[in-house]
Design a protein around this motif. Structure first.
Motif, PDB file in Angstrom:
ATOM      1  N   ASN A   1      33.861 109.871  13.166  1.00 13.47           N
ATOM      2  CA  ASN A   1      34.084 110.085  11.742  1.00 13.47           C
ATOM      3  C   ASN A   1      33.294 109.048  10.938  1.00 13.47           C
ATOM      4  OD1 ASN A   1      35.157 110.924   9.379  1.00 13.47           O
ATOM      5  ND2 ASN A   1      37.288 110.795  10.050  1.00 13.47           N
ATOM      6  N   THR A   2      32.319 109.496  10.168  1.00 16.04           N
ATOM      7  CA  THR A   2      31.463 108.547   9.438  1.00 16.04           C
ATOM      8  C   THR A   2      31.279 109.025   8.003  1.00 16.04           C
ATOM      9  OG1 THR A   2      29.539 109.741  10.223  1.00 16.04           O
ATOM     10  CG2 THR A   2      30.161 107.796  11.468  1.00 16.04           C
ATOM     11  N   ILE A   3      32.351 109.001   7.258  1.00 16.94           N
ATOM     12  CA  ILE A   3      32.334 109.594   5.920  1.00 16.94           C
ATOM     13  C   ILE A   3      31.272 108.958   5.022  1.00 16.94           C
ATOM     14  CG2 ILE A   3      33.690 109.768   3.772  1.00 16.94           C
ATOM     15  CD1 ILE A   3      36.094 110.377   5.510  1.00 16.94           C
ATOM     16  N   CYS A   4      31.098 107.630   5.113  1.00 23.21           N
ATOM     17  CA  CYS A   4      30.158 106.970   4.189  1.00 23.21           C
ATOM     18  C   CYS A   4      28.732 106.949   4.729  1.00 23.21           C
ATOM     19  CB  CYS A   4      30.625 105.561   3.857  1.00 23.21           C
ATOM     20  SG  CYS A   4      30.422 104.395   5.216  1.00 23.21           S
ATOM     21  N   GLY A   5      28.525 107.589   5.891  1.00 22.83           N
ATOM     22  CA  GLY A   5      27.170 107.675   6.419  1.00 22.83           C
ATOM     23  C   GLY A   5      26.664 106.372   7.005  1.00 22.83           C
ATOM     24  N   GLY A   6      27.584 105.491   7.384  1.00 22.55           N
ATOM     25  CA  GLY A   6      27.167 104.265   8.054  1.00 22.55           C
ATOM     26  C   GLY A   6      26.893 103.106   7.116  1.00 22.55           C
ATOM     27  N   LYS A   7      27.384 103.215   5.883  1.00 28.66           N
ATOM     28  CA  LYS A   7      27.156 102.108   4.942  1.00 28.66           C
ATOM     29  C   LYS A   7      28.153 100.970   5.147  1.00 28.66           C
ATOM     30  CE  LYS A   7      25.093 104.642   1.089  1.00 28.66           C
ATOM     31  NZ  LYS A   7      25.625 106.006   1.207  1.00 28.66           N
ATOM     32  N   GLY A   8      29.174 101.214   5.954  1.00 28.24           N
ATOM     33  CA  GLY A   8      30.154 100.165   6.220  1.00 28.24           C
ATOM     34  C   GLY A   8      31.183 100.013   5.124  1.00 28.24           C
ATOM     35  N   VAL A   9      31.431 101.080   4.361  1.00 29.82           N
ATOM     36  CA  VAL A   9      32.386 100.944   3.255  1.00 29.82           C
ATOM     37  C   VAL A   9      33.629 101.831   3.392  1.00 29.82           C
ATOM     38  CG1 VAL A   9      30.654 100.196   1.579  1.00 29.82           C
ATOM     39  CG2 VAL A   9      31.107 102.635   1.862  1.00 29.82           C
ATOM     40  N   CYS A  10      33.599 102.834   4.289  1.00 32.84           N
ATOM     41  CA  CYS A  10      34.762 103.732   4.362  1.00 32.84           C
ATOM     42  C   CYS A  10      35.765 103.292   5.426  1.00 32.84           C
ATOM     43  CB  CYS A  10      34.320 105.172   4.625  1.00 32.84           C
ATOM     44  SG  CYS A  10      33.703 105.469   6.297  1.00 32.84           S
ATOM     45  N   GLY A  11      35.313 102.583   6.421  1.00 30.44           N
ATOM     46  CA  GLY A  11      36.207 102.096   7.475  1.00 30.44           C
ATOM     47  C   GLY A  11      36.727 103.184   8.393  1.00 30.44           C
ATOM     48  N   LYS A  12      36.121 104.388   8.363  1.00 31.38           N
ATOM     49  CA  LYS A  12      36.648 105.512   9.153  1.00 31.38           C
ATOM     50  C   LYS A  12      36.075 105.575  10.569  1.00 31.38           C
ATOM     51  CE  LYS A  12      39.147 107.335   5.899  1.00 31.38           C
ATOM     52  NZ  LYS A  12      40.596 107.170   5.965  1.00 31.38           N
ATOM     53  N   CYS A  13      35.087 104.751  10.866  1.00 24.80           N
ATOM     54  CA  CYS A  13      34.416 104.885  12.164  1.00 24.80           C
ATOM     55  C   CYS A  13      34.934 103.860  13.171  1.00 24.80           C
ATOM     56  CB  CYS A  13      32.906 104.748  11.987  1.00 24.80           C
ATOM     57  SG  CYS A  13      32.406 103.147  11.324  1.00 24.80           S
ATOM     58  N   ARG A  14      36.208 103.473  13.032  1.00 28.23           N
ATOM     59  CA  ARG A  14      36.797 102.498  13.963  1.00 28.23           C
ATOM     60  C   ARG A  14      36.715 102.997  15.399  1.00 28.23           C
ATOM     61  NH1 ARG A  14      39.774 101.944   9.485  1.00 28.23           N
ATOM     62  NH2 ARG A  14      40.858  99.981   9.056  1.00 28.23           N
TER      63      ARG A  14
ATOM     64  N   ALA B   1      31.919 101.423  14.197  1.00 31.28           N
ATOM     65  CA  ALA B   1      30.783 101.893  15.007  1.00 31.28           C
ATOM     66  C   ALA B   1      29.462 101.741  14.268  1.00 31.28           C
ATOM     67  CB  ALA B   1      31.006 103.356  15.399  1.00 31.28           C
ATOM     68  N   CYS B   2      29.508 101.891  12.947  1.00 31.31           N
ATOM     69  CA  CYS B   2      28.243 101.856  12.199  1.00 31.31           C
ATOM     70  C   CYS B   2      27.746 100.436  11.967  1.00 31.31           C
ATOM     71  CB  CYS B   2      28.393 102.585  10.867  1.00 31.31           C
ATOM     72  SG  CYS B   2      29.456 101.744   9.685  1.00 31.31           S
ATOM     73  N   GLN B   3      28.608  99.444  12.185  1.00 32.57           N
ATOM     74  CA  GLN B   3      28.236  98.058  11.875  1.00 32.57           C
ATOM     75  C   GLN B   3      28.157  97.195  13.130  1.00 32.57           C
ATOM     76  OE1 GLN B   3      27.540  97.133   8.593  1.00 32.57           O
ATOM     77  NE2 GLN B   3      27.741  99.337   8.271  1.00 32.57           N
TER      78      GLN B   3
HETATM   79  S1  FES Z   1      30.804 105.140   8.628  1.00 31.66           S
HETATM   80 FE1  FES Z   1      31.837 104.317   6.955  1.00 31.66          FE
HETATM   81  S2  FES Z   1      32.333 102.361   7.620  1.00 31.66           S
HETATM   82 FE2  FES Z   1      31.283 103.163   9.294  1.00 31.66          FE
END
Ligand code: FES
Length: 385
Positions: free
Chosen positions: A35-48, A78-80
């Motif tokens: 789940n990567t709602i913000c596209g990997g910007k590190g702001v949604c916190g959904k990619c735990r 995951a994105c960070q």
């Molecule tokens: S995809 Fe949003 S914080 Fe990782």
């Protein structure tokens, strides 16, 4: 550059990636959805995700989105988080997309379904022919002999020849006793001979119709000689690993080095995986798939063909193109018949895509005298009047 193995659980899928690849990118390459709602910007916190083996450290920015308990339990975003060790990573249920099912109706996948013959004129057709041997009275060239027979057998008059079909043509004709099958593809206003096979291979001719959705990718396999539906399969669009909506994905494609390539490769992997699944299930050789017709919104069509979509999200919202060239599927690494064709339906505007164009064509409302409305309630909604 060092390489490390990352294993994603509970799927057990693993992938070898270069050092410093993010876990989000590694998941995409492995075909695992996160789940990567913000596209990997590190702001949604959904990619735990939870790293249960190997060292991976969340950076400061990412730590702010995790609780102390999560950090103690080796959760990272995951994105960070970059790969610097061999890792085992658990994708927890809340970070997965696969729990959702992609529903396909019975008529979509049923072997009993077929395309109405009145509307069925496949992009690639096969024609078996038994030719007369050349004689003193009839000594036209081998390829002209085939075109003459094609004109007799079809209502089409314009035929081009590919260089590939001319190679070894002479020996194929003579070794087969002048019994061959021509594979022809519709191009612009005429037809092109893609290949000549010895003997009768008429029956080995399949096509795929693919809906390249923002969230899901769905393929229907058809027998092109009969119009019969063989089956259908759907899967989540792997690009979801780079953002849930088209705007986030455009930002990724245009803001990251190799971003467009990653999104392009994701959709190609989706399609190749669907082909593998469908052909395995129905006992068909993927090299007998001669044509693919794909429809998607304007951004998805750009990603499919590897075209830059950056200006689609900026005023005055201009795409690279509204109509897409017919290409050989192998040009973008889709693995079917070597001469197989990929046709992408044209869009109407930056936010009115080939998906609703295909809907209008399929249900025939454009030919009806009454005023009708077609509404596509997808991840992106569109209405045609
Ligand atoms: S995809 Fe949003 S914080 Fe990782």
């Amino acid at each position: 550059m060092r390489k490390f193995k990352v294993t994603f659980l509970p799927d057990g899928k693993d992938i070898e990636v270069e050092e410093n690849t993010t876990l989000m990118q590694a998941a995409g390459k492995a075909g695992v959805y996160v789940n990567t709602i913000c596209g990997g910007k590190g702001v949604c916190g959904k990619c735990r995700v939870q790293v249960i083996n190997g060292k991976a450290k969340a950076d400061k920015h990412a730590i702010a989105l995790l609780t102390k308990e999560e950090i103690d339990d080796s959760y990272v975003l995951a994105c960070q988080t970059r790969v610097q060790d061999n890792l085992e990573v658990v994708i927890p249920p809340e970070s997965r997309l696969e729990a959702e099912q992609i529903l396909l109706t019975d008529s979509f996948v049923s072997e009993a379904a077929s395309v109405e013959s009145a509307h069925f004129e496949p992009l690639v057709q096969k024609l078996y022919m038994e030719l007369q041997e050349p004689s003193n009275e009839d000594n036209i060239a081998d390829s002209d002999r085939i075109i003459r027979e094609l004109k007799r057998k079809t209502k089409y008059n314009a035929y081009e020849r590919s260089l590939g079909c001319l190679r070894e043509l002479g020996s194929k004709l003579r070794n087969s006793g002048w019994k061959v099958t021509a594979t022809i593809a519709r191009q612009n206003n005429g037809w092109k001979i893609l290949e000549i096979d010895t003997g009768d291979t008429n029956d080995n001719n399949y096509g795929l119709a693919i809906d390249v959705g923002t969230t899901t990718v769905v393929a229907q396999l058809l027998h092109l000689q009969s119009g019969k539906v063989i089956g259908g399969e759907g899967t989540h669009n792997l690009q979801s690993n780079y953002g849930e909506d088209v705007i986030t994905r455009i930002a990724f494609a245009c803001g990251k080095e190799q971003g467009l390539q990653e999104l392009h490769k994701s959709i190609v992997k989706n399609i190749n995986d669907l082909i593998t699944s469908l052909t395995d299930k129905h006992g068909i050789d993927r090299k007998d798939i001669t044509a693919i017709v794909a429809a998607g919104n304007t951004t998805m069509s750009h990603f499919l063909l590897g075209l830059m979509p950056c200006s689609i999200r900026l005023a005055p919202y201009v795409p690279t193109t509204h109509s897409f060239p017919q290409i050989k599927a192998k040009e973008i690494d889709i693995d079917i018949y070597p001469e197989g064709i990929l046709e992408t339906l044209p869009d109407v505007a930056s936010y009115v895509g080939g998906d609703i164009v295909s809907g209008v064509l399929a249900c025939g409302i454009a030919e009806k005298p009454e005023i009708k409305v077609l509404i596509d309630i997808g991840t992106n909604g569109e209405i045609a009047l």
